[in-house]
Design an enzyme around this catalytic site. Structure first.
Site, PDB file in Angstrom:
ATOM      1  N   TYR A 102     -14.339  -4.961   2.515  1.00  0.00           N
ATOM      2  CA  TYR A 102     -12.965  -5.356   2.208  1.00  0.00           C
ATOM      3  C   TYR A 102     -12.839  -6.834   2.556  1.00  0.00           C
ATOM      4  CZ  TYR A 102      -7.960  -5.938   2.211  1.00  0.00           C
ATOM      5  OH  TYR A 102      -6.699  -6.399   1.940  1.00  0.00           O
ATOM      6  N   ASP A 152     -17.335 -13.369   6.597  1.00  0.00           N
ATOM      7  CA  ASP A 152     -15.895 -13.209   6.567  1.00  0.00           C
ATOM      8  C   ASP A 152     -15.495 -12.673   7.945  1.00  0.00           C
ATOM      9  OD1 ASP A 152     -13.313 -12.364   6.386  1.00  0.00           O
ATOM     10  OD2 ASP A 152     -13.565 -11.195   4.541  1.00  0.00           O
ATOM     11  N   LYS A 160      -6.127 -14.324  10.480  1.00  0.00           N
ATOM     12  CA  LYS A 160      -5.502 -13.426  11.462  1.00  0.00           C
ATOM     13  C   LYS A 160      -5.363 -14.068  12.854  1.00  0.00           C
ATOM     14  CE  LYS A 160      -6.963  -9.147   9.154  1.00  0.00           C
ATOM     15  NZ  LYS A 160      -5.775  -8.454   8.724  1.00  0.00           N
ATOM     16  N   TYR A 207       0.814  -1.225   0.000  1.00  0.00           N
ATOM     17  CA  TYR A 207       0.000   0.000   0.000  1.00  0.00           C
ATOM     18  C   TYR A 207       0.846   1.273   0.000  1.00  0.00           C
ATOM     19  CZ  TYR A 207      -3.458  -3.415   1.693  1.00  0.00           C
ATOM     20  OH  TYR A 207      -4.258  -4.512   1.853  1.00  0.00           O
TER      21      TYR A 207
HETATM   22  C1  LIG Z   1     -12.320  -8.987   6.627  1.00  0.00           C
HETATM   23  C2  LIG Z   1     -11.056  -9.383   5.958  1.00  0.00           C
HETATM   24  N1  LIG Z   1     -11.070 -10.395   5.072  1.00  0.00           N
HETATM   25  C3  LIG Z   1      -9.957 -10.814   4.454  1.00  0.00           C
HETATM   26  C4  LIG Z   1      -8.743 -10.213   4.704  1.00  0.00           C
HETATM   27  C5  LIG Z   1      -7.510 -10.671   3.975  1.00  0.00           C
HETATM   28  O1  LIG Z   1      -6.704 -11.408   4.815  1.00  0.00           O
HETATM   29  P1  LIG Z   1      -5.143 -11.635   4.437  1.00  0.00           P
HETATM   30  O2  LIG Z   1      -4.489 -10.297   4.568  1.00  0.00           O
HETATM   31  O3  LIG Z   1      -4.674 -12.649   5.435  1.00  0.00           O
HETATM   32  O4  LIG Z   1      -5.125 -12.141   3.037  1.00  0.00           O
HETATM   33  C6  LIG Z   1      -8.669  -9.155   5.617  1.00  0.00           C
HETATM   34  C7  LIG Z   1      -7.395  -8.480   5.883  1.00  0.00           C
HETATM   35  O5  LIG Z   1      -7.321  -7.434   6.475  1.00  0.00           O
HETATM   36  C8  LIG Z   1      -9.863  -8.725   6.255  1.00  0.00           C
HETATM   37  O6  LIG Z   1      -9.866  -7.696   7.111  1.00  0.00           O
END
Ligand SMILES: Cc1ncc(COP(=O)(O)O)c(C=O)c1O
Length: 399
Positions: free
Chosen positions: A133, A223, A250, A6
């Protein structure tokens, strides 16, 4: 050289070099910093937790990795059983992958193929949220709605298979009325939209979504890469409204090694379970179920459960309200708080320019983005450390 995330590499400010990390603290050669963002929200136990470090070392002495193609192993088996035990309902079928973005891709592929396996080829559309996101891989970008991150997709022209709606019940009902027989899934970051601006919304939206998904046979995907393991003050939002598929990442591994999982319920799993080879899920990341990651995840979940993290998160939320409720200053649009997350939204990103260095000098590592100054602290944080983070934020606006 490293190509940083970024960043415009030409103008990027030099990143702080970390030489050690322990508990909530990051160390540079001249500073000790509270990590107020838990290394992109994943280090829920803080750094160098002895049980997690030990679990990784112990497993490394046996083997670090074997593929899950034609092979299996105890840490991955135990982790899938543990996830089935702690996740609500019949969210029992665990497909591992190496990052949250890939786990989101898997969930979307599952939803699409679930209907193809039934012979329904009309359900090609996905409903998602505005400001969503879901990661930076291609389909995750497409279901996302964040022009600041994903403008590169404009090259392909308008989206055809994704509809993004705001978190309003009217918009939800209208979308289902219009598209219900073309939708295979509705994907959401439940209750808290992270990278889209720490936007918080009410559970009633998700309850209505569940009702409409049931009515029209659409799969509901949560998600919970960011929200899972307590961040919203719920262990999982799925404890309150049950999705068909949940995505975790995470904090799944306590932040120690990149790993993620897409967990399906029995209905979805059964949609693939057949005598027809073409009904199989054709996906297989090299590092899925990595033995070090699975061992770290098992240790992380053990700590989460044994040390009553949900109480710790309630306490973080209580202190956050005490410190930030009613706080206002010129340039602030809104202050939002949910569980272990706080966000001060400002009217203009320029207001936050220079904040990172300001916080550094006061012993806090922060990473505001766009109009959002936020905290997503490790759950082991002490009261005085949490107050230090909020004092730093307040002093910035009052200086
Ligand atoms: C809600 C959500 N989904 C998916 C992701 C993507 O995860 P990664 O960075 O492990 O690919 C993130 C990353 O911040 C996220 O906040």
């Amino acid at each position: 050289m490293i190509w940083y995330p970024y960043e415009q590499m030409k103008t990027m400010k030099q990143p702080y070099e970390i030489i050690d990390a322990n508990g909530v603290y990051l160390y540079t050669k001249d500073a000790k910093l509270i990590d107020s963002v838990s290394s992109w929200w994943c280090m829920i136990h803080g750094y160098k937790h002895p049980l997690i470090t030990e679990a990784i070392k112990k497993q490394a002495d046996k083997f670090s990795h074997v593929m899950l193609g034609g092979l299996t192993h105890e840490p991955a088996i135990r982790l899938s059983n543990k996830l089935a035990e702690i996740l609500p309902g019949d969210l029992d079928y665990c497909f591992f992958s190496d990052s949250g973005s890939v786990a989101v891709e898997v969930s979307l592929k599952m939803a699409l193929q679930y209907y193809m396996n039934k012979g329904d080829t009309k359900r090609t559309k996905i409903l998602a949220l505005t400001h969503a996101y879901h990661g930076d891989t291609f389909k995750a970008m497409e279901v996302g709605d964040d022009e600041d991150y994903h403008f590169v997709l404009e090259a392909y022209g308008p989206k055809t298979n994704v509809i993004n709606i705001p978190t309003e019940i009217d918009a939800l009902c209208q979308a289902f009325e219009k598209y219900h027989d073309q939708l295979n899934a509705f994907i959401v970051e439940p209750l808290l939209q992270g990278a889209g601006g720490m936007r918080m919304y009410d559970i009633s939206f998700l309850e209505k979504a569940r009702e409409l998904c049931d009515k029209y046979g659409v799969l509901l995907i949560f998600d919970e890469v960011a929200t899972g393991f307590g961040r919203t003050g719920n262990r999982f939002v799925a404890d309150r409204v049950l999705p068909d598929i949940i995505v975790l990442g995470k904090a799944l591994v306590g932040g120690y090694i990149g790993h993620a999982v897409t967990v399906a319920n029995k209905k979805v799993y059964d949609g693939f379970y057949s005598d027809d080879d073409r009904h199989a899920l054709m996906h297989g990341p090299t590092f899925m179920g990595n033995a070090l990651a699975a061992s770290a995840a098992l240790a992380s979940i053990e700590v989460f459960e044994k040390e009553n993290y949900m109480d710790k998160i309630k306490e973080i939320e209580r202190i956050t309200h005490r410190e930030l409720d009613g706080f206002m200053a010129p340039g602030i649009k809104e202050v939002r708080i949910m569980g272990g997350c706080a966000c001060i939204e400002v009217n203009d990103p320029e207001i936050l320019e220079g904040y990172q260095d300001y916080a550094y000098k006061r012993g806090v590592f922060a990473r505001p983005f766009l109009n959002y100054l936020y905290s997503m602290v490790p759950y082991i944080i002490k009261e005085n450390e949490l107050v230090q983070i909020f004092d730093t934020m307040k002093e910035w606006f009052n200086r």
